[in-house]
Motif scaffolding. Structure first.
Motif, PDB file in Angstrom:
ATOM      1  N   SER A   1      -6.729  54.739 -15.770  1.00 17.26           N
ATOM      2  CA  SER A   1      -5.903  53.716 -16.426  1.00 17.26           C
ATOM      3  C   SER A   1      -6.719  52.460 -16.727  1.00 17.26           C
ATOM      4  O   SER A   1      -6.417  51.723 -17.665  1.00 17.26           O
ATOM      5  CB  SER A   1      -4.700  53.361 -15.556  1.00 17.26           C
ATOM      6  OG  SER A   1      -5.084  52.605 -14.422  1.00 17.26           O
ATOM      7  N   ARG A   2      -7.763  52.223 -15.949  1.00 13.40           N
ATOM      8  CA  ARG A   2      -8.576  51.021 -16.133  1.00 13.40           C
ATOM      9  C   ARG A   2      -9.397  51.072 -17.418  1.00 13.40           C
ATOM     10  O   ARG A   2      -9.778  50.037 -17.966  1.00 13.40           O
ATOM     11  CB  ARG A   2      -9.508  50.827 -14.935  1.00 13.40           C
ATOM     12  CG  ARG A   2      -8.787  50.550 -13.623  1.00 13.40           C
ATOM     13  CD  ARG A   2      -9.814  50.314 -12.524  1.00 13.40           C
ATOM     14  NE  ARG A   2      -9.220  50.231 -11.198  1.00 13.40           N
ATOM     15  CZ  ARG A   2      -8.708  49.138 -10.650  1.00 13.40           C
ATOM     16  NH1 ARG A   2      -8.682  48.005 -11.352  1.00 13.40           N
ATOM     17  NH2 ARG A   2      -8.219  49.143  -9.426  1.00 13.40           N
ATOM     18  N   ILE A   3      -9.705  52.284 -17.893  1.00 14.86           N
ATOM     19  CA  ILE A   3     -10.509  52.393 -19.110  1.00 14.86           C
ATOM     20  C   ILE A   3      -9.665  52.768 -20.328  1.00 14.86           C
ATOM     21  O   ILE A   3     -10.197  52.989 -21.418  1.00 14.86           O
ATOM     22  CB  ILE A   3     -11.654  53.415 -18.938  1.00 14.86           C
ATOM     23  CG1 ILE A   3     -11.101  54.822 -18.679  1.00 14.86           C
ATOM     24  CG2 ILE A   3     -12.595  52.979 -17.812  1.00 14.86           C
ATOM     25  CD1 ILE A   3     -12.163  55.913 -18.719  1.00 14.86           C
ATOM     26  N   ALA A   4      -8.341  52.838 -20.134  1.00 10.82           N
ATOM     27  CA  ALA A   4      -7.459  53.288 -21.218  1.00 10.82           C
ATOM     28  C   ALA A   4      -7.551  52.398 -22.444  1.00 10.82           C
ATOM     29  O   ALA A   4      -7.454  52.878 -23.578  1.00 10.82           O
ATOM     30  CB  ALA A   4      -6.017  53.365 -20.717  1.00 10.82           C
ATOM     31  N   GLY A   5      -7.747  51.116 -22.244  1.00 12.58           N
ATOM     32  CA  GLY A   5      -7.752  50.196 -23.379  1.00 12.58           C
ATOM     33  C   GLY A   5      -9.114  49.950 -23.993  1.00 12.58           C
ATOM     34  O   GLY A   5      -9.233  49.155 -24.939  1.00 12.58           O
ATOM     35  N   LEU A   6     -10.147  50.618 -23.491  1.00 12.58           N
ATOM     36  CA  LEU A   6     -11.492  50.388 -24.017  1.00 12.58           C
ATOM     37  C   LEU A   6     -11.711  51.141 -25.322  1.00 12.58           C
ATOM     38  O   LEU A   6     -11.321  52.312 -25.458  1.00 12.58           O
ATOM     39  CB  LEU A   6     -12.547  50.842 -23.002  1.00 12.58           C
ATOM     40  CG  LEU A   6     -12.615  50.082 -21.675  1.00 12.58           C
ATOM     41  CD1 LEU A   6     -13.770  50.625 -20.834  1.00 12.58           C
ATOM     42  CD2 LEU A   6     -12.779  48.587 -21.906  1.00 12.58           C
ATOM     43  N   ASP A   7     -12.342  50.482 -26.262  1.00 13.67           N
ATOM     44  CA  ASP A   7     -12.711  51.109 -27.536  1.00 13.67           C
ATOM     45  C   ASP A   7     -14.113  51.674 -27.388  1.00 13.67           C
ATOM     46  O   ASP A   7     -15.116  51.000 -27.647  1.00 13.67           O
ATOM     47  CB  ASP A   7     -12.669  50.064 -28.654  1.00 13.67           C
ATOM     48  CG  ASP A   7     -13.013  50.675 -30.015  1.00 13.67           C
ATOM     49  OD1 ASP A   7     -12.973  51.922 -30.141  1.00 13.67           O
ATOM     50  OD2 ASP A   7     -13.349  49.908 -30.935  1.00 13.67           O
TER      51      ASP A   7
ATOM     52  N   ASP B   1     -12.726  63.608 -17.734  1.00 17.86           N
ATOM     53  CA  ASP B   1     -12.998  64.892 -17.080  1.00 17.86           C
ATOM     54  C   ASP B   1     -13.580  64.683 -15.688  1.00 17.86           C
ATOM     55  O   ASP B   1     -13.239  65.412 -14.743  1.00 17.86           O
ATOM     56  CB  ASP B   1     -13.968  65.721 -17.922  1.00 17.86           C
ATOM     57  CG  ASP B   1     -13.327  66.293 -19.174  1.00 17.86           C
ATOM     58  OD1 ASP B   1     -12.084  66.268 -19.266  1.00 17.86           O
ATOM     59  OD2 ASP B   1     -14.069  66.745 -20.061  1.00 17.86           O
ATOM     60  N   PHE B   2     -14.460  63.687 -15.563  1.00 15.10           N
ATOM     61  CA  PHE B   2     -15.062  63.429 -14.257  1.00 15.10           C
ATOM     62  C   PHE B   2     -14.004  62.964 -13.260  1.00 15.10           C
ATOM     63  O   PHE B   2     -13.996  63.407 -12.097  1.00 15.10           O
ATOM     64  CB  PHE B   2     -16.165  62.379 -14.370  1.00 15.10           C
ATOM     65  CG  PHE B   2     -16.874  62.114 -13.087  1.00 15.10           C
ATOM     66  CD1 PHE B   2     -17.778  63.033 -12.576  1.00 15.10           C
ATOM     67  CD2 PHE B   2     -16.633  60.963 -12.358  1.00 15.10           C
ATOM     68  CE1 PHE B   2     -18.431  62.805 -11.367  1.00 15.10           C
ATOM     69  CE2 PHE B   2     -17.263  60.715 -11.155  1.00 15.10           C
ATOM     70  CZ  PHE B   2     -18.179  61.638 -10.661  1.00 15.10           C
ATOM     71  N   ALA B   3     -13.104  62.089 -13.698  1.00 15.78           N
ATOM     72  CA  ALA B   3     -12.037  61.636 -12.827  1.00 15.78           C
ATOM     73  C   ALA B   3     -11.143  62.803 -12.414  1.00 15.78           C
ATOM     74  O   ALA B   3     -10.723  62.908 -11.250  1.00 15.78           O
ATOM     75  CB  ALA B   3     -11.207  60.562 -13.511  1.00 15.78           C
ATOM     76  N   GLU B   4     -10.858  63.685 -13.359  1.00 18.03           N
ATOM     77  CA  GLU B   4     -10.024  64.838 -13.047  1.00 18.03           C
ATOM     78  C   GLU B   4     -10.710  65.742 -12.039  1.00 18.03           C
ATOM     79  O   GLU B   4     -10.069  66.277 -11.111  1.00 18.03           O
ATOM     80  CB  GLU B   4      -9.713  65.612 -14.334  1.00 18.03           C
ATOM     81  CG  GLU B   4      -8.817  66.819 -14.144  1.00 18.03           C
ATOM     82  CD  GLU B   4      -7.465  66.481 -13.525  1.00 18.03           C
ATOM     83  OE1 GLU B   4      -6.935  67.315 -12.753  1.00 18.03           O
ATOM     84  OE2 GLU B   4      -6.944  65.380 -13.804  1.00 18.03           O
ATOM     85  N   SER B   5     -12.018  65.937 -12.174  1.00 20.79           N
ATOM     86  CA  SER B   5     -12.735  66.792 -11.231  1.00 20.79           C
ATOM     87  C   SER B   5     -12.739  66.181  -9.836  1.00 20.79           C
ATOM     88  O   SER B   5     -12.715  66.904  -8.833  1.00 20.79           O
ATOM     89  CB  SER B   5     -14.176  67.027 -11.712  1.00 20.79           C
ATOM     90  OG  SER B   5     -14.945  65.850 -11.605  1.00 20.79           O
ATOM     91  N   ALA B   6     -12.768  64.846  -9.755  1.00 19.57           N
ATOM     92  CA  ALA B   6     -12.747  64.181  -8.449  1.00 19.57           C
ATOM     93  C   ALA B   6     -11.407  64.341  -7.750  1.00 19.57           C
ATOM     94  O   ALA B   6     -11.335  64.225  -6.520  1.00 19.57           O
ATOM     95  CB  ALA B   6     -13.061  62.696  -8.613  1.00 19.57           C
ATOM     96  N   ALA B   7     -10.354  64.615  -8.508  1.00 18.24           N
ATOM     97  CA  ALA B   7      -9.012  64.765  -7.935  1.00 18.24           C
ATOM     98  C   ALA B   7      -8.615  66.227  -7.765  1.00 18.24           C
ATOM     99  O   ALA B   7      -7.554  66.523  -7.209  1.00 18.24           O
ATOM    100  CB  ALA B   7      -7.975  64.063  -8.816  1.00 18.24           C
TER     101      ALA B   7
ATOM    102  N   VAL C   1     -17.694  59.864 -24.665  1.00 19.27           N
ATOM    103  CA  VAL C   1     -17.811  59.172 -23.389  1.00 19.27           C
ATOM    104  C   VAL C   1     -16.452  59.110 -22.698  1.00 19.27           C
ATOM    105  O   VAL C   1     -16.335  59.368 -21.495  1.00 19.27           O
ATOM    106  CB  VAL C   1     -18.378  57.755 -23.588  1.00 19.27           C
ATOM    107  CG1 VAL C   1     -18.349  56.971 -22.286  1.00 19.27           C
ATOM    108  CG2 VAL C   1     -19.797  57.824 -24.135  1.00 19.27           C
ATOM    109  N   ARG C   2     -15.411  58.783 -23.468  1.00 26.18           N
ATOM    110  CA  ARG C   2     -14.075  58.728 -22.880  1.00 26.18           C
ATOM    111  C   ARG C   2     -13.686  60.090 -22.287  1.00 26.18           C
ATOM    112  O   ARG C   2     -13.192  60.169 -21.156  1.00 26.18           O
ATOM    113  CB  ARG C   2     -13.042  58.316 -23.935  1.00 26.18           C
ATOM    114  CG  ARG C   2     -11.622  58.195 -23.374  1.00 26.18           C
ATOM    115  CD  ARG C   2     -10.614  57.860 -24.474  1.00 26.18           C
ATOM    116  NE  ARG C   2     -10.959  56.600 -25.111  1.00 26.18           N
ATOM    117  CZ  ARG C   2     -10.700  55.410 -24.585  1.00 26.18           C
ATOM    118  NH1 ARG C   2     -10.093  55.317 -23.416  1.00 26.18           N
ATOM    119  NH2 ARG C   2     -11.034  54.309 -25.230  1.00 26.18           N
ATOM    120  N   ASP C   3     -13.909  61.142 -23.047  1.00 30.28           N
ATOM    121  CA  ASP C   3     -13.574  62.482 -22.551  1.00 30.28           C
ATOM    122  C   ASP C   3     -14.370  62.809 -21.288  1.00 30.28           C
ATOM    123  O   ASP C   3     -13.843  63.405 -20.346  1.00 30.28           O
ATOM    124  CB  ASP C   3     -13.858  63.527 -23.627  1.00 30.28           C
ATOM    125  CG  ASP C   3     -12.875  63.464 -24.782  1.00 30.28           C
ATOM    126  OD1 ASP C   3     -11.816  62.807 -24.635  1.00 30.28           O
ATOM    127  OD2 ASP C   3     -13.173  64.061 -25.841  1.00 30.28           O
ATOM    128  N   GLY C   4     -15.659  62.425 -21.285  1.00 31.96           N
ATOM    129  CA  GLY C   4     -16.482  62.691 -20.116  1.00 31.96           C
ATOM    130  C   GLY C   4     -15.974  61.974 -18.883  1.00 31.96           C
ATOM    131  O   GLY C   4     -15.908  62.551 -17.788  1.00 31.96           O
TER     132      GLY C   4
END
Length: 357
Positions: free
Chosen positions: A332-338, A349-355, A343-346
């Motif tokens: 959620s912290r990077i949701a608003g970044l352009d 995906d990394f956050a999902e793998s950590a969970a 990079v966003r997908d990466g």
């Protein structure tokens, strides 16, 4: 390097960092070999094989941090970022080799740990003195060499970039403090969720996710809001990454993890998983479970029994849920970044793998 898409994919980044590492280490190993050929073979070559054998998660995050911060994937700035990623890999080499000595870990990545290899060499060659002490000492030297080269590479690459140098300096200090707290916590047989999470934050989240992202962003001269968003993502997802590792230590498949279940238990580590189980046993009045879990680190316990007890008490589900919550908060912290879609997908995906347990 001709466009963003070329070096957004993980495999492309790993290959580029690997090539940077190989070029750099070839010259440094040659320098050591010129001073002493045997030291070149036994220490310097070991640094090279270890550094090149990693998954390059941290260096990938350095690169994504650079792109998220507005950096290009070509030119001098890109080469500096790849060198910074290579330096992170050398820093991890130092950290893992020393960690194995402190934990008396027999294996790393499915092979004998560096200190074990040197102890075995001592015995096979009938050297004088204690083989274990010799092995530990040689491993410490190997880790020291990796740290020296990591610093050399980073400071050569990032000269004149004080923001990046500050990130690197802070990362090194945080890891040392985190390792100190981890060792002290084991010695004191502390069982505290708060202390466990603090150790995870300093020892793992810092140099695994948060600082690599910030290093890349700093090298790109990223705006403060972007760097802050990446920092928050890194802190949350980095802790989730460690909590997942704690769960895999007890519940993972040894064929996939490369280690026998219960290493953390044998070392008496203060993890959120164990501390939560003790808290839950106390609250429920489960004296048998409490006695078993409080014995971790002081008496021999059966990892399978501990795993079953923690699951029955609800500690496993509690940590799984916390992993999920941290990963969600991080994304959620990077949701608003352009930022670059790759990079966003990466990062997602990394956050999902950590969970994902």
């Amino acid at each position: 390097m001709t466009g963003h898409a070329l070096l957004t994919g993980v495999e492309d980044i790993r290959e580029a960092v690997g090539e940077t590492l190989r070029r750099y280490l070839t010259e440094r190993v040659r320098e050591v070999g010129a001073l002493d050929a045997e030291c070149g073979r036994e220490l310097a070559d070991r640094v090279t094989s270890f550094a090149l054998g990693g998954k390059r998660i941290r260096s990938t995050l350095v690169w994504w941090g650079r792109l998220a911060g507005g950096g290009e994937d070509r030119g001098t700035g890109a080469r500096i970022a790849l060198s910074a990623g290579a330096a992170i890999e050398l820093f991890q080499t130092f950290a893992l080799i020393h960690d194995d000595v402190m934990d008396s870990a027999p294996e790393r990545r499915g092979e004998p740990s560096v200190h074990v290899l040197h102890a075995a060499r001592h015995r096979s060659r009938s050297y004088a003195g204690d083989p274990e002490r010799y092995g530990d000492s040689m491993a410490i030297l190997t880790g020291d060499l990796a740290l020296a080269w990591a610093d050399d590479l980073l400071y050569e690459a990032a000269a004149g970039r004080p923001r990046a140098l500050r990130v690197w300096r802070d990362m090194r200090t945080e890891v040392m403090v985190g390792q100190y707290l981890d060792l002290r916590s084991q010695a004191r047989t502390e069982r505290s969720v708060g202390r466990a999470l603090r150790i995870d934050r300093l020892k793992t989240a810092s140099y695994t996710v948060e600082r690599p992202l910030r290093l890349g962003a700093a090298l790109a001269g990223a705006p403060a809001p972007v760097e802050e968003a990446l920092r928050g993502y890194g802190r949350d997802v980095g802790v989730a990454y460690q909590l997942r590792d704690d769960l895999l230590d007890l519940y993972g498949d040894p064929a996939r993890t490369g280690r026998e279940p219960g290493e953390d238990l044998r070392e008496g580590k203060n993890t959120m998983l164990l501390a939560s189980g003790i808290d839950l046993a106390r609250r429920s009045g489960d004296t048998a479970a409490l006695a078993l879990l409080e014995g971790v680190g002081t008496v021999s316990v059966d990892p399978a029994e501990v795993a079953e007890t923690l699951e029955r008490l609800g500690a496993r589900d509690l940590v799984v849920d916390h992993c999920r919550s941290l990963a969600d908060r991080g994304t959620s912290r990077i949701a608003g970044l352009d930022i670059d879609p790759g990079v966003r997908d990466g990062l997602l995906d990394f956050a999902e793998s950590a969970a994902r347990i």
